[in-house]
Design an enzyme around this catalytic site. Structure first.
Site, PDB file in Angstrom:
ATOM      1  N   HIS A  79      70.162  19.491  63.517  1.00 51.37           N
ATOM      2  CA  HIS A  79      68.786  19.881  63.850  1.00 51.37           C
ATOM      3  C   HIS A  79      68.702  21.317  64.358  1.00 51.37           C
ATOM      4  O   HIS A  79      67.900  22.115  63.920  1.00 51.37           O
ATOM      5  CB  HIS A  79      68.277  19.029  65.016  1.00 51.37           C
ATOM      6  CG  HIS A  79      67.705  17.740  64.611  1.00 51.37           C
ATOM      7  ND1 HIS A  79      68.398  16.578  64.716  1.00 51.37           N
ATOM      8  CD2 HIS A  79      66.500  17.425  64.140  1.00 51.37           C
ATOM      9  CE1 HIS A  79      67.638  15.592  64.322  1.00 51.37           C
ATOM     10  NE2 HIS A  79      66.474  16.076  63.958  1.00 51.37           N
TER      11      HIS A  79
ATOM     12  N   CYS B 205      71.813  27.639  40.439  1.00 53.64           N
ATOM     13  CA  CYS B 205      71.190  27.560  41.770  1.00 53.64           C
ATOM     14  C   CYS B 205      72.227  27.370  42.878  1.00 53.64           C
ATOM     15  O   CYS B 205      71.866  27.164  44.025  1.00 53.64           O
ATOM     16  CB  CYS B 205      70.148  26.449  41.810  1.00 53.64           C
ATOM     17  SG  CYS B 205      70.838  24.822  41.536  1.00 53.64           S
TER      18      CYS B 205
END
Ligand code: PEP
Ligand code: MG
Length: 583
Positions: A191, A504
């Site tokens: 987080h 990518c």
């Protein structure tokens, strides 16, 4: 001049003095409470709970206003955890029965939460345990009257060093005072790391025993690009570093000035420069005209930032936001790619001996088709508002693509029957990451509308080198001749079939490598937002013939060294073109 290597989480350079954040008390005192004082301890607990709930409410509001609802949600979850009557009753019972002080009783609850989780395997489960106990840690610290973050204790601009990066610590940083963040624990997906990246603060995590090697106010250099921290650097090193920083600024200004120009070579050949997104927050980090669409929306991160599976409605809103933001540019939504190092805290996956070769990506979603269906419904609904394309990760066989197509068609018919608007044509592409997909590529190309090469995984599977294993990181080489040749093989097969191809993986962010891809025949590259201006710039300063020559030279290379040397020569040419060092 010791150096410590960690995991680069957010790019950038910083030089300054360290401020160590001791976010955990070393010990929690225990004392016996006389019978008549027990109620007093229960009241203290109640007051601390109220204070922390208020504090979380205020924090939720600040974050909602600064970074949005999604980040703010974690504080709502933490408040809800403190409302759980069972946990509160458990602490109160201990106060009454054991006659201990409130901070000790709360610590006992924290320990029991950790114990419950410790029997389970996996980093994400441990992180989940942290998340569940986090609000109780705040209550304990409130009772101990300790400032949990202690961030404000430092003076002036500082490099923050902590044992771990909790969302609380990051959220309440005075951003303008923090030069960089260093932590002992944590990974790229924690987080706190996600928040640091979105705040644009250089950040390095995974630096075991760092705190033991630091002193308050010690000077350090932080290189967030490569994850390197230099302790007590010498004068020459600092000078070199400051010069690099200066060059970076000059280069950024030069590149920003032209970053809105189309990515077209001087001889008129366009290459689409697209962006990789990991979070909705990334949308605010680049001007939309500096990219030609989203080449990779890593949806698992949208899932990871939540405490439960996002509903169809949640996902629809997220995809809509991206589609609306891109103002008509295409958005490639990658189907959930969980497994391996990407775990969801609320989805227990089996422990595997060899997770990189295990239950990952499409292997999971074809088995758990309800996950796939909900995601496809949300993405197809968003396709009514802009160009959405779908990308399937970890494909290794034709059968997998056929099965995804079947699910896609069934989802589409259901939506139409239910009266939803869906675009007439939603392109379906596959990621080329598994070597078997390269071998059968001509057959796969009959079934798909585009391909995107995931070099991060393709390199690991082609070279049999775990991308997350530090012991073999020296062997993880995107410039291995085998990789170069396979990339050309893919582009050639796609050209023969008339199917557009893109890259990518991280390789696409390297300007010289991106030019070699242009020369091989790739129609686009997709990279993280901070690479966009540079990629546009190099395309505008290279003819197609030069790029093709580069690609041919690389094809002839027989060793990694030869590939590296040819790319280095290309970088030197680019340096001369931009007029400042550092491209
Ligand atoms: C890749 O493998 O190159 C890729 C883009 O996917 P991820 O890094 O998310 O696995
Ligand atoms: Mg991948």
């Amino acid at each position: 001049m010791p150096e410590v290597k960690g995991i680069p989480v957010a790019p950038g350079l910083a030089f300054g003095r360290v401020h160590i954040v001791r976010s955990r008390p070393d010990s929690v005192p225990l004392w016996t409470v006389p019978g008549e004082a027990v109620q007093g301890e229960i009241d203290r607990l109640g007051a601390a709970l109220d204070a922390v709930r208020d504090q979380l409410g205020r924090q939720q509001e600040i974050v909602r206003r600064t970074t949005g609802e999604q980040d703010a949600a974690i504080f709502a979850v933490h408040r809800a955890i403190l409302e759980d009557p069972t946990a509160v009753a458990q602490v109160e019972r201990r106060l009454r029965e054991e006659r201990v002080n409130a901070e000790w009783a709360v610590q006992a609850l924290i320990d029991s939460l950790h114990k419950q989780m410790s029997g389970l395997d996996g980093d994400s489960v441990r992180r989940y345990a942290e998340d569940v106990s986090e609000p109780w840690v705040l209550v304990r610290d409130q009772l101990l009257d300790r400032d949990a973050e202690q961030v404000s204790a430092g003076q002036g601009k500082v490099v923050l060093a902590a044992a771990e990066l909790t969302p609380q610590v990051v959220t309440f940083l005075e951003r303008e005072r923090v030069l960089a963040i260093l932590t002992e624990a944590g990974g790229r997906f924690s987080h706190g790391a996600v928040l640091a990246r979105s705040f644009g603060i250089p950040c390095v995590v995974g630096l075991p025993n760092l705190l033991a090697r630091l002193e308050q106010d010690m000077q350090v250099l932080v290189d967030g690009d490569v994850g390197l921290v230099t302790l007590r650097p010498g004068v020459e090193t600092v000078d070199e570093f400051l010069e690099r920083q200066q060059q970076r600024r000059a280069r950024k200004l030069a590149l920003d000035a032209v970053s809105g120009e189309p990515a077209v070579t001087p001889d008129g050949h366009a290459m689409a420069i697209q962006v990789n997104l990991e979070s909705i927050r990334d949308l605010g980090t680049f001007p939309v005209q500096t990219c030609d669409g989203v080449g990779l929306l890593r949806t698992e991160f949208l899932y990871m930032e939540r405490s439960q599976f996002p509903s169809e409605e949640d996902q629809y809103r997220l995809y809509r936001r991206v589609v609306d933001h891109m103002e008509g540019r295409p958005v490639v939504v990658r189907v959930l790619d969980i497994g391996g190092d990407k775990q969801l805290p609320y989805f227990q996956m089996p422990a595997e001996n060899n997770p990189a070769l295990g239950w990952r990506g499409i292997r999971v979603t074809l088995e758990w088709q309800d996950l796939l269906r909900v995601q496809l419904r949300a993405a197809l609904r968003a396709s009514a508002h802009g160009e959405v394309r779908l990308l399937v990760p970890m494909v290794g066989s034709l059968e997998q693509v056929r099965r995804v197509r079947e699910v896609l068609e069934s989802v589409r018919s259901q939506l139409v029957e239910q009266g939803y608007e869906v675009a007439d044509r939603v392109l379906l592409g596959i990621m080329i990451e598994v070597p078997s997909a390269v071998v059968v590529l001509p057959d796969l190309l009959e079934l798909v509308d585009f391909v995107s090469v995931g070099t991060n995984d393709l390199v690991q599977y082609l070279l049999a080198v775990d991308r997350d294993n530090a012991f073999v990181s020296g062997l993880y080489d995107p410039h291995h001749p085998a990789v170069v040749r396979v990339l050309q093989q893919i582009a050639t097969a796609c050209a023969a079939a008339g199917v557009p191809c893109s890259v990518c993986g991280e390789l696409a962010g390297d300007p010289a490598a991106a030019l070699s891809l242009l020369g091989m025949g790739y129609a686009s590259v997709s990279a993280a937002p901070n690479f966009l201006p540079e990629l546009r710039f190099v395309v505008r300063n290279t003819t197609l013939a030069e790029a093709q020559q580069l690609a041919q030279d690389l094809q002839r290379a027989r060793t990694s060294r030869e590939v590296h040397m040819r790319l280095a020569a290309e970088r030197r040419r680019l340096h001369r073109a931009v007029g400042v060092e550092g491209v």
